[in-house]
Structure formats: structure tokens, C-alpha cells
Write an enzyme that holds these catalytic residues in place. Structure first.
Site, PDB file in Angstrom:
ATOM      1  N   SER A 151      -3.569 -16.174  -3.565  1.00 53.10           N
ATOM      2  CA  SER A 151      -4.162 -15.316  -4.704  1.00 53.10           C
ATOM      3  C   SER A 151      -2.967 -14.322  -4.985  1.00 53.10           C
ATOM      4  CB  SER A 151      -5.361 -14.471  -4.139  1.00 53.10           C
ATOM      5  OG  SER A 151      -5.746 -13.554  -4.934  1.00 53.10           O
ATOM      6  N   TYR A 164     -10.707  -9.566   2.062  1.00 54.12           N
ATOM      7  CA  TYR A 164     -10.189 -10.834   1.177  1.00 54.12           C
ATOM      8  C   TYR A 164      -8.823 -10.764   1.149  1.00 54.12           C
ATOM      9  CZ  TYR A 164      -9.835 -13.658  -2.830  1.00 54.12           C
ATOM     10  OH  TYR A 164      -9.320 -14.801  -3.684  1.00 54.12           O
TER      11      TYR A 164
HETATM   12  P1  NAD Z   1     -15.817 -20.761  -6.698  1.00 43.89           P
HETATM   13  O1  NAD Z   1     -16.776 -19.928  -6.059  1.00 43.89           O
HETATM   14  O2  NAD Z   1     -16.253 -21.312  -8.259  1.00 43.89           O
HETATM   15  O3  NAD Z   1     -15.626 -22.065  -5.787  1.00 43.89           O
HETATM   16  C1  NAD Z   1     -15.378 -22.051  -4.537  1.00 43.89           C
HETATM   17  C2  NAD Z   1     -16.197 -23.333  -3.947  1.00 43.89           C
HETATM   18  O4  NAD Z   1     -15.816 -23.123  -2.585  1.00 43.89           O
HETATM   19  C3  NAD Z   1     -17.489 -23.427  -3.987  1.00 43.89           C
HETATM   20  O5  NAD Z   1     -17.790 -24.780  -4.373  1.00 43.89           O
HETATM   21  C4  NAD Z   1     -18.113 -23.014  -2.859  1.00 43.89           C
HETATM   22  O6  NAD Z   1     -19.438 -23.730  -2.492  1.00 43.89           O
HETATM   23  C5  NAD Z   1     -17.225 -23.522  -1.773  1.00 43.89           C
HETATM   24  N1  NAD Z   1     -16.982 -23.016  -0.426  1.00 43.89           N
HETATM   25  C6  NAD Z   1     -17.526 -21.586  -0.120  1.00 43.89           C
HETATM   26  N2  NAD Z   1     -17.653 -21.526   1.225  1.00 43.89           N
HETATM   27  C7  NAD Z   1     -17.272 -22.844   1.706  1.00 43.89           C
HETATM   28  C8  NAD Z   1     -17.154 -23.057   3.037  1.00 43.89           C
HETATM   29  N3  NAD Z   1     -17.221 -22.536   4.219  1.00 43.89           N
HETATM   30  N4  NAD Z   1     -16.742 -24.783   3.269  1.00 43.89           N
HETATM   31  C9  NAD Z   1     -16.497 -25.358   2.182  1.00 43.89           C
HETATM   32  N5  NAD Z   1     -16.775 -24.977   0.968  1.00 43.89           N
HETATM   33  C10 NAD Z   1     -16.743 -23.660   0.581  1.00 43.89           C
HETATM   34  O7  NAD Z   1     -14.481 -19.898  -6.678  1.00 43.89           O
HETATM   35  P2  NAD Z   1     -13.024 -20.263  -7.389  1.00 43.89           P
HETATM   36  O8  NAD Z   1     -12.768 -18.976  -8.138  1.00 43.89           O
HETATM   37  O9  NAD Z   1     -12.972 -21.671  -7.671  1.00 43.89           O
HETATM   38  O10 NAD Z   1     -12.342 -19.889  -6.090  1.00 43.89           O
HETATM   39  C11 NAD Z   1     -11.341 -20.928  -5.401  1.00 43.89           C
HETATM   40  C12 NAD Z   1     -10.161 -20.424  -4.612  1.00 43.89           C
HETATM   41  O11 NAD Z   1      -9.562 -19.698  -5.381  1.00 43.89           O
HETATM   42  C13 NAD Z   1     -10.722 -19.585  -3.515  1.00 43.89           C
HETATM   43  O12 NAD Z   1      -9.882 -19.745  -2.298  1.00 43.89           O
HETATM   44  C14 NAD Z   1     -10.293 -18.019  -4.029  1.00 43.89           C
HETATM   45  O13 NAD Z   1     -10.143 -17.350  -3.043  1.00 43.89           O
HETATM   46  C15 NAD Z   1      -9.175 -18.395  -5.041  1.00 43.89           C
HETATM   47  N6  NAD Z   1      -9.102 -17.496  -5.995  1.00 43.89           N
HETATM   48  C16 NAD Z   1      -9.926 -17.263  -6.959  1.00 43.89           C
HETATM   49  C17 NAD Z   1      -9.458 -16.341  -7.967  1.00 43.89           C
HETATM   50  C18 NAD Z   1     -10.339 -16.071  -9.221  1.00 43.89           C
HETATM   51  O14 NAD Z   1     -10.279 -15.209  -9.884  1.00 43.89           O
HETATM   52  N7  NAD Z   1     -11.648 -16.940  -9.275  1.00 43.89           N
HETATM   53  C19 NAD Z   1      -8.486 -15.573  -7.826  1.00 43.89           C
HETATM   54  C20 NAD Z   1      -7.479 -15.948  -6.903  1.00 43.89           C
HETATM   55  C21 NAD Z   1      -7.792 -16.907  -5.874  1.00 43.89           C
END
Ligand code: NAD
Length: 261
Positions: A151, A164
Site C-alpha cells: 500500500s 494497518y
Molecule cells: P475489499 O474489502 O474489497 O477486499 C478484501 C477481500 O479480502 C474481501 O473479499 C475479504 O473477504 C477478504 N478477506 C478479508 N480478511 C480475510 C482473511 N482473513 N482471509 C481471507 N480473505 C480475507 O478490499 P480491497 O480494497 O480490495 O483490498 C484488497 C487489498 O488491497 C488489501 O490488502 C488492502 O490492504 C489493499 N489496499 C487497498 C487499498 C484501497 O484503497 N482499497 C489501498 C491500498 C491497499
């Protein structure tokens, strides 16, 4: 501008957290590129607004091969179970450690269970995801590619995000550690660092869209818009591909220029 197309026929990819948001876009793109996709998530239903079809079902409906394996990435045995499932398709070629958890609280108020939970999912989930995938790739002897979702928080502290942000900093470093130790086995390990991506993660898509309209999030994004999951998948497929065969230990920021400030 030109576009790139990918061919991952005969390759098996595991995407953790592939049911929603960023992981879903990555899984769908791999499916369209011919890969066999295993979605390892705690739930199969997408959280995304207006999406109802589970990722594996959507890939199958588009003519691809995919399945869902219920997996909690904070449990190394459950990650090993997914690897066992990949053996049904020969082995795992690509591992995308994407699942993540978010919590927001002032540093002084975070309790130990909250701190441990996020580190078990985000940090240990990625660490053991790398470990079990590499063990299998080494046994199989064909090399492989691992991509972790870091991230902008890997390198930029944000208020009320100490638990986080520290997980994401750890992911960036363990990507380098893994790249170093797996290189002799022909396994490359890289990370993507998304910026503000409109998903249901943390604040939620609707809220993010509202914030964007209100100018909150875009004010510090040089490209002047939030990111969307589809802004990320091409980079992941590139890093997984042979076109990236001399890239390892790298983190690619996909943030509209946010971290250039
Ligand atoms: P999201 O909530 O849409 O998707 C996350 C997915 O992870 C969900 O389907 C959830 O069910 C699954 N999940 C959660 N805990 C879990 C576990 N213990 N075991 C297996 N699956 C699990 O969120 P996103 O935005 O798609 O995030 C995905 C990744 O991107 C994450 O690692 C997040 O930190 C990273 N990220 C997101 C952003 C943002 O702005 N959305 C920015 C930087 C990094």
C-alpha cells in the site's frame, strides 16, 4: 495509447481475498487471460456494490476455469490447504497475496486484540502465503511468481492507521526478504502499492465516491481521481509474466501519483 494482452494458459494462480475489490479484478483478469484461478477468501460473495456473482462463478460463465476455497489467510494450515487444491491442477505457478484487513484508531487507543488481529491477517497472512507457495514451487521445480498487495501506507504514515500502516510496511520488507531467498529457485516476488482505490475496504466504495466528489481524496492525487480495482490488475499480470523476468523485490506504486508528494 496501445494496450497489452496476456496469455496465462496452462498456469494456475491463487488469489487471496479474490471475492471483492482489488482481488476480484485481479482474479477476473487472470481468468480472461486463460489461467486457472483459485480464489481463497473467507467469503465467496462479493462485497462490491451491484456485484452479486461470486468471482469463480463469473470466470466460469466467461468460459474459464476457477474455484473458490474458503480460506482464512491468518491460518497457515488453511493456506496449505489451498496449495493442496492447486495440486489438482498440477501445481501453483502464481500466488497473489492480496487479502487484507483495515482498522482505524488513534495509536493510544488500540488494544492488543485489534493489533494482533490485523497483523495476523495482513502480515502473517502474506508471510505464510509466500512461504507455502514457495515451498510448493520449489518442490515442483518450475519456478514461479508471487505478488503481494502492499500500500501507499507501506511508506507513508497516516493518522489513526498505525496498526494497518505497520502491516503494510512489513509486507514491503518481507517481499524483499522473500525475493532474496527464493531467487535461486527461479521464484520472483514483487508487490503492488495501491493508493486510494474505490472498494468496500475500510470506508467503503460509496463513501469514497462521496469523498471524491467532495474533493477530499482527489486533492492530493495528481491524476485527480480515485483509483479503481481495474487500474491495478494489468500491473499484477505484468509482474507475474515472463515480461517481468528481471524484476524481483520491487514494489510498484499504483496511486495516481499520490506518493510523489
Ligand atoms: P475489499 O474489502 O474489497 O477486499 C478484501 C477481500 O479480502 C474481501 O473479499 C475479504 O473477504 C477478504 N478477506 C478479508 N480478511 C480475510 C482473511 N482473513 N482471509 C481471507 N480473505 C480475507 O478490499 P480491497 O480494497 O480490495 O483490498 C484488497 C487489498 O488491497 C488489501 O490488502 C488492502 O490492504 C489493499 N489496499 C487497498 C487499498 C484501497 O484503497 N482499497 C489501498 C491500498 C491497499
Amino acid at each position: 495509447m496501445g494496450t497489452v494482452s496476456f496469455d496465462f494458459q496452462n498456469e494456475t494462480v491463487i488469489v487471496t481475498g479474490g471475492s471483492s475489490g482489488i482481488g476480484r479484478a485481479i482474479a477476473l483478469r487472470f481468468g480472461r487471460a486463460g489461467a486457472t484461478v483459485i480464489n481463497a477468501d473467507i467469503r465467496s460473495d462479493p462485497k462490491d456494490k451491484d456485484e452479486t456473482q461470486p468471482t469463480h462463478q463469473k470466470i466460469k460463465n466467461e468460459g474459464g476455469t476457477a474455484e473458490f476455497v474458503e480460506t482464512d489467510v491468518s491460518e497457515p494450515d488453511e493456506l496449505r490447504n489451498v496449495i493442496g487444491q492447486a495440486r489438482e491442477y498440477d501445481s501453483v505457478d502464481i500466488m497473489v497475496n492480496n487479502a487484507g484487513w483495515f482498522t482505524r484508531a488513534p495509536f493510544l487507543d488500540v488494544d492488543s486484540s485489534e493489533f494482533r488481529k490485523i497483523h495476523e491477517i495482513n502480515t502473517a497472512g502474506v508471510f505464510f502465503g509466500c512461504q507455502v507457495a514457495a515451498q510448493e514451487m520449489i518442490k515442483h521445480g518450475s519456478g514461479g511468481s508471487i505478488i503481494n498487495t502492499a500500500s501507499i501506507s507501506s511508506t507513508h504514515a497516516q493518522t489513526d492507521q498505525a496498526p494497518y500502516d505497520s502491516t503494510k510496511a512489513a509486507i514491503q520488507m518481507l517481499t524483499k526478504n522473500a525475493a532474496l531467498e527464493f531467487a535461486d529457485h527461479g521464484i520472483r516476488v514483487n508487490a503492488i502499492a495501491p493508493g486510494h482505490i474505490a472498494t468496500e475496504f475500510g470506508s467503503g466504495a460509496e463513501k469514497k465516491e462521496e469523498s471524491v466528489e467532495a474533493g477530499d481524496l482527489t486533492k492530493s492525487i495528481p491524476l485527480n481521481r480515485p483509483g479503481y480495482p481495474e487500474d491495478l490488475d494489468g500491473t499484477v499480470l505484468f509482474l507475474a509474466s515472463d515480461n517481468a523476468e528481471y524484476i524481483t523485490g520491487e514494489t510498484v506504486y499504483i496511486d495516481g501519483g499520490w506518493q510523489t508528494y
